[in-house]
Design an enzyme around this catalytic site. Structure first.
Site, PDB file in Angstrom:
ATOM      1  N   LYS A   1     -20.614 -16.992   0.065  1.00 51.21           N
ATOM      2  CA  LYS A   1     -22.042 -16.822   0.332  1.00 51.21           C
ATOM      3  C   LYS A   1     -22.785 -16.016  -0.732  1.00 51.21           C
ATOM      4  O   LYS A   1     -22.286 -14.982  -1.183  1.00 51.21           O
ATOM      5  CB  LYS A   1     -22.232 -16.112   1.671  1.00 51.21           C
TER       6      LYS A   1
ATOM      7  N   GLY B   1     -13.423  -3.901  -0.215  1.00 49.41           N
ATOM      8  CA  GLY B   1     -14.797  -3.429  -0.010  1.00 49.41           C
ATOM      9  C   GLY B   1     -15.198  -2.372  -1.024  1.00 49.41           C
ATOM     10  O   GLY B   1     -16.325  -2.365  -1.530  1.00 49.41           O
TER      11      GLY B   1
ATOM     12  N   ARG C   1       0.830  -1.218   0.000  1.00 52.36           N
ATOM     13  CA  ARG C   1       0.000   0.000   0.000  1.00 52.36           C
ATOM     14  C   ARG C   1       0.861   1.263   0.000  1.00 52.36           C
ATOM     15  O   ARG C   1       0.484   2.260  -0.601  1.00 52.36           O
ATOM     16  CB  ARG C   1      -0.938  -0.008   1.200  1.00 52.36           C
TER      17      ARG C   1
ATOM     18  N   GLY D   1     -11.587  -8.628  -2.539  1.00 48.93           N
ATOM     19  CA  GLY D   1     -11.465  -9.723  -1.584  1.00 48.93           C
ATOM     20  C   GLY D   1     -10.531 -10.855  -1.955  1.00 48.93           C
ATOM     21  O   GLY D   1      -9.427 -10.638  -2.453  1.00 48.93           O
TER      22      GLY D   1
HETATM   23  P1  AMP Z   1     -15.784 -14.391  -0.204  1.00 47.53           P
HETATM   24  O1  AMP Z   1     -15.081 -13.652   0.897  1.00 47.53           O
HETATM   25  O2  AMP Z   1     -17.269 -14.393  -0.096  1.00 47.53           O
HETATM   26  O3  AMP Z   1     -15.271 -14.022  -1.570  1.00 47.53           O
HETATM   27  O4  AMP Z   1     -15.433 -15.925   0.021  1.00 47.53           O
HETATM   28  C1  AMP Z   1     -14.135 -16.421  -0.007  1.00 47.53           C
HETATM   29  C2  AMP Z   1     -14.111 -17.726   0.702  1.00 47.53           C
HETATM   30  O5  AMP Z   1     -14.959 -18.646   0.054  1.00 47.53           O
HETATM   31  C3  AMP Z   1     -12.751 -18.359   0.734  1.00 47.53           C
HETATM   32  O6  AMP Z   1     -12.280 -18.367   2.057  1.00 47.53           O
HETATM   33  C4  AMP Z   1     -12.987 -19.767   0.225  1.00 47.53           C
HETATM   34  O7  AMP Z   1     -12.340 -20.770   0.992  1.00 47.53           O
HETATM   35  C5  AMP Z   1     -14.482 -19.919   0.373  1.00 47.53           C
HETATM   36  N1  AMP Z   1     -15.044 -20.951  -0.514  1.00 47.53           N
HETATM   37  C6  AMP Z   1     -14.941 -21.035  -1.825  1.00 47.53           C
HETATM   38  N2  AMP Z   1     -15.511 -22.175  -2.268  1.00 47.53           N
HETATM   39  C7  AMP Z   1     -15.986 -22.831  -1.186  1.00 47.53           C
HETATM   40  C8  AMP Z   1     -16.682 -24.074  -0.979  1.00 47.53           C
HETATM   41  N3  AMP Z   1     -16.966 -24.859  -1.997  1.00 47.53           N
HETATM   42  N4  AMP Z   1     -17.001 -24.406   0.269  1.00 47.53           N
HETATM   43  C9  AMP Z   1     -16.672 -23.595   1.297  1.00 47.53           C
HETATM   44  N5  AMP Z   1     -16.038 -22.428   1.174  1.00 47.53           N
HETATM   45  C10 AMP Z   1     -15.688 -22.039  -0.065  1.00 47.53           C
END
Ligand code: AMP
Length: 419
Positions: A219, A398, A36, A375
């Site tokens: 999610k 973010g 950064r 992210g």
């Molecule tokens: P996000 O912060 O919503 O972009 O999510 C990232 C996270 O999603 C990472 O830590 C991944 O390990 C998790 N992730 C991706 N695919 C899967 C899966 N099939 N089951 C559980 N976690 C997952």
């Protein structure tokens, strides 16, 4: 009126620059990753080269009061090293009048952590847990009132304002947005901020078609606004990672123990419907690498994603899915990627995410515009060594996510003079 750093005359002027020096420190206050700081250098050096002086301001961590642990004094020497000139330090960002006034062209002053003051964020602090709504409203009113004085003081140090902190551009804080009104004709973006804005515009406003978005991560709930905004823009939407299983279950699939959100199933079906109506091709995973335990050293098996046995959990995209996605990616002219397509932190389940990174690198070599933003996908491409093989990797998690959601970012709007 918005100015540009290349054409603005900095001779003899003091520039107050909001940067994102929120760098990780170890227990001895050594910087463990100075990305950064380095990313802000082109802007800071430009001002000095053009005969100006610098008042640099940033936050560090999330202090709720003055706390030496979060002092920016820990980074003074490193900033000085990167800039190649001595850096003075003001140990209270609200009491730097004399130091700012004494600055000569070529000199640099770093202000102490802005978030030592509640006024930076404009949110009350120290409210009792059982505070009534009236008490909360009164505290909010008080901090908003003193915020004006806080911002006015910062503005009083300088002749012009530069915002180069994309990481906080989605926050309407004192130093990221409110301060701009004191510089109606002397405000501008720094180079890092400008690069991020161009990248956002390249995908959301000026995308060459076909335009494909790859959205993964854990999610649906955290990516709902992203998916909805993209439906109005993309030709292809690849949905992978943990969030994909909610779409499969919503369509009657058996997903075993895979991550999912039952309450989001109606939304998932609505997205599939809307995509059909808009002519957007949604590509879900078809085959998935599964495990019975959420750990690296565990046996794996590939299942059809609609028929995962009850005691197995989907962890990564399997070859058949990856082959479908590769074809879509290589036929695209613009690609946006947000979120890993598997549990990439565990090497056994990182293959899918690595393959997407490779596909993006190949598409980039073939002339496509590729943006990785928001992210964990940023962490994944960086860790896997693909950061310089795609067109742009965003620095703001973010902020980038909110931009992809179609929101106006206050830090950008304040410079442009938009509401
Ligand atoms: P996000 O912060 O919503 O972009 O999510 C990232 C996270 O999603 C990472 O830590 C991944 O390990 C998790 N992730 C991706 N695919 C899967 C899966 N099939 N089951 C559980 N976690 C997952």
């Amino acid at each position: 009126m918005q100015q540009h750093i290349d054409t603005y005359d900095f001779t003899g002027k003091k520039a107050i620059v909001r940067v994102d020096f929120n760098v990780p420190l170890d227990e001895n206050f050594n910087i463990t990753d100075d990305t950064r700081i380095r990313r802000a250098m082109p802007t800071l050096k430009k001002v000095l080269e053009k005969g100006g002086s610098l008042i640099i301001m940033s936050h560090l961590g999330r202090p709720k009061k003055v706390d030496p642990k979060f002092s920016l004094k820990h980074i003074v020497d490193h900033v000085s090293e990167c800039l190649g000139v001595p850096v003075q330090f003001a140990d209270d960002c609200q009491k730097a009048d004399a130091q700012a006034a004494a600055l000569k062209p070529g000199e640099v002053l770093l202000l102490e952590n802005l978030r030592f003051y509640a006024e930076e964020e404009g949110k009350p602090r120290g409210l009792a847990e059982d505070a009534t709504d009236e008490e909360k409203a009164a505290a909010k009113k008080a901090v908003k009132a003193s915020q004006k004085e806080f911002v006015k003081k910062l503005a009083s140090y300088a002749d012009c304002y530069i915002n180069d902190a994309f990481g906080t551009a989605h926050r309407a804080h004192g130093s990221t947005a409110l301060i701009a009104e004191y510089f109606p004709n002397d405000k501008m973006f720094g180079y890092l901020m400008e690069g991020e804005i161009v990248a956002i515009d390249n995908v959301l406003k000026n995308a060459k078609r076909p335009f494909t978005a790859i959205i993964g991560g854990s999610k649906v709930s955290s990516k709902l606004a992203v998916l909805k905004n993209l439906l109005g823009k993309v030709d292809n939407l690849i949905i992978g990672g943990g969030m994909g299983y909610t779409f499969i279950k919503a369509q009657g699939g058996h997903i075993g123990m895979s991550l999912h959100e039952d309450e989001l199933m109606p939304e998932a079906l609505a997205i599939l419907e809307e995509a059909k109506a808009k002519g957007v091709n949604i590509s879900l995973s078809v085959a998935t690498v599964c495990a019975q335990e959420f750990k690296n050293d565990t046996p794996t098996k590939v299942f059809d994603i609609y028929n995962i046995p009850e005691d197995w959990e989907g962890m990564d995209a399997a070859d058949e899915s990856l082959a479908n996605w590769k074809k879509i990616i290589l036929e695209s002219k613009t690609i946006l990627w947000n979120g890993p397509v598997g549990v990439f932190e565990l090497p056994t389940f990182a293959k899918g995410t690595l393959q997407i990174a490779e596909d993006l690198a190949e598409a980039t070599r073939n002339g496509a515009y590729t943006l990785v933003g928001g992210g964990d996908s940023v962490a994944a491409v960086t860790k896997m060594g693909y950061a310089d093989k795609v067109s742009y990797v965003s620095t703001g998690g973010g902020a980038m996510l909110e931009a992809i959601e179609g929101k106006v970012l206050p830090g950008i709007a304040a410079i442009r003079g938009e509401e």
